[in-house]
Write a protein that holds these residues in place. Structure first.
Motif, mmCIF file in Angstrom:
data_model
loop_
_atom_site.group_PDB
_atom_site.id
_atom_site.type_symbol
_atom_site.label_atom_id
_atom_site.label_comp_id
_atom_site.label_asym_id
_atom_site.label_seq_id
_atom_site.Cartn_x
_atom_site.Cartn_y
_atom_site.Cartn_z
ATOM 1 N N GLY A 139 0.860 -1.187 0.000
ATOM 2 C CA GLY A 139 0.000 0.000 0.000
ATOM 3 C C GLY A 139 0.891 1.230 0.000
ATOM 4 N N ASP A 140 0.551 2.194 -0.798
ATOM 5 C CA ASP A 140 1.421 3.359 -0.915
ATOM 6 C C ASP A 140 0.612 4.637 -0.933
ATOM 7 N N ARG A 141 0.863 5.485 0.053
ATOM 8 C CA ARG A 141 0.190 6.779 0.138
ATOM 9 C C ARG A 141 1.220 7.905 0.043
ATOM 10 N N VAL A 150 12.371 5.237 3.633
ATOM 11 C CA VAL A 150 11.652 5.004 4.882
ATOM 12 C C VAL A 150 12.582 4.263 5.831
ATOM 13 N N ILE A 151 12.634 4.695 7.076
ATOM 14 C CA ILE A 151 13.371 3.961 8.110
ATOM 15 C C ILE A 151 12.361 3.062 8.810
ATOM 16 N N ALA A 152 12.610 1.754 8.801
ATOM 17 C CA ALA A 152 11.631 0.822 9.368
ATOM 18 C C ALA A 152 12.298 -0.462 9.836
ATOM 19 N N GLY A 156 5.325 -2.706 5.345
ATOM 20 C CA GLY A 156 3.953 -2.364 5.679
ATOM 21 C C GLY A 156 3.463 -1.196 4.850
ATOM 22 N N ASN A 157 2.219 -0.838 5.093
ATOM 23 C CA ASN A 157 1.602 0.316 4.449
ATOM 24 C C ASN A 157 1.890 1.519 5.344
ATOM 25 N N THR A 162 5.640 9.188 7.118
ATOM 26 C CA THR A 162 6.812 8.361 7.382
ATOM 27 C C THR A 162 7.868 8.486 6.281
ATOM 28 N N TYR A 163 7.442 8.749 5.068
ATOM 29 C CA TYR A 163 8.354 8.812 3.936
ATOM 30 C C TYR A 163 9.218 10.072 3.985
#
Length: 167
Positions: A139-141, A150-152, A156-157, A162-163
């Motif tokens: 999923g991409d918003r 993204v640091i993760a 996930g979506n 966050t980006y």
């Protein structure tokens, strides 16, 4: 011609009854629709056109193959996310967060999202790499017309905030 005119007159009469606020709202909606249409056309264009468009706007896309081989040149710079957090990546892989970026060989083949490794010596995280036009399969918003990271700890979506985008 008369039928077209008859259909057009009621529309004019109805639009003439709108308050200034409604007119402003209608204008904003049509501007939004116009902008959305343009964005949709861009995101459905071929990868070459998306990349070319971004380069024309001064955006440098991520070079996943080079990053995988520990050449971080396309990652170097200042990145900021939607909450105002800044990540600065230097050419030696160090960052303003006392983390070091390391390429991960074949990350684009072993993971659904290409990534680099972020470590501080004892712990680490993944730095998800999103090229222009690449959409997060979960999923991409985000704004897919720009390169982003993204640091993760896991896929996930991610929320749009966050980006990180290059500044």
């Amino acid at each position: 011609m008369k039928k077209l005119f008859l259909l057009f007159v009621p529309v004019l009469l109805l639009s003439g009854c709108q308050s200034a606020e409604e007119t402003s709202s209608s204008t904003s909606k049509s501007e939004l629709t116009s902008t959305t249409s343009t964005t949709s056309v861009t995101s459905t264009s071929s990868q070459e056109l998306i990349t070319e468009s971004a380069e024309n706007q001064g955006e440098t896309d991520l070079n996943i193959e080079e990053i995988n081989n520990n050449n971080l040149a396309s990652l170097v710079g200042t990145w900021e996310n939607g909450t105002g957090d800044t990540l600065i990546i230097y050419s030696d892989g160090s960052t303003n967060k006392n983390l070091t970026v390391h390429g991960v060989e074949n990350s684009d083949q072993t993971s659904t999202i290409p990534y680099a490794s972020l470590t501080d010596g004892t712990t680490g995280a993944a730095l998800g790499l999103f090229k222009i036009g690449f959409e997060n399969p979960d999923g991409d918003r985000s704004d897919t017309s720009r390169p982003r990271v993204v640091i993760a700890q896991q896929g996930g979506n991610y929320s749009p905030e966050t980006y990180y985008y290059r500044q």
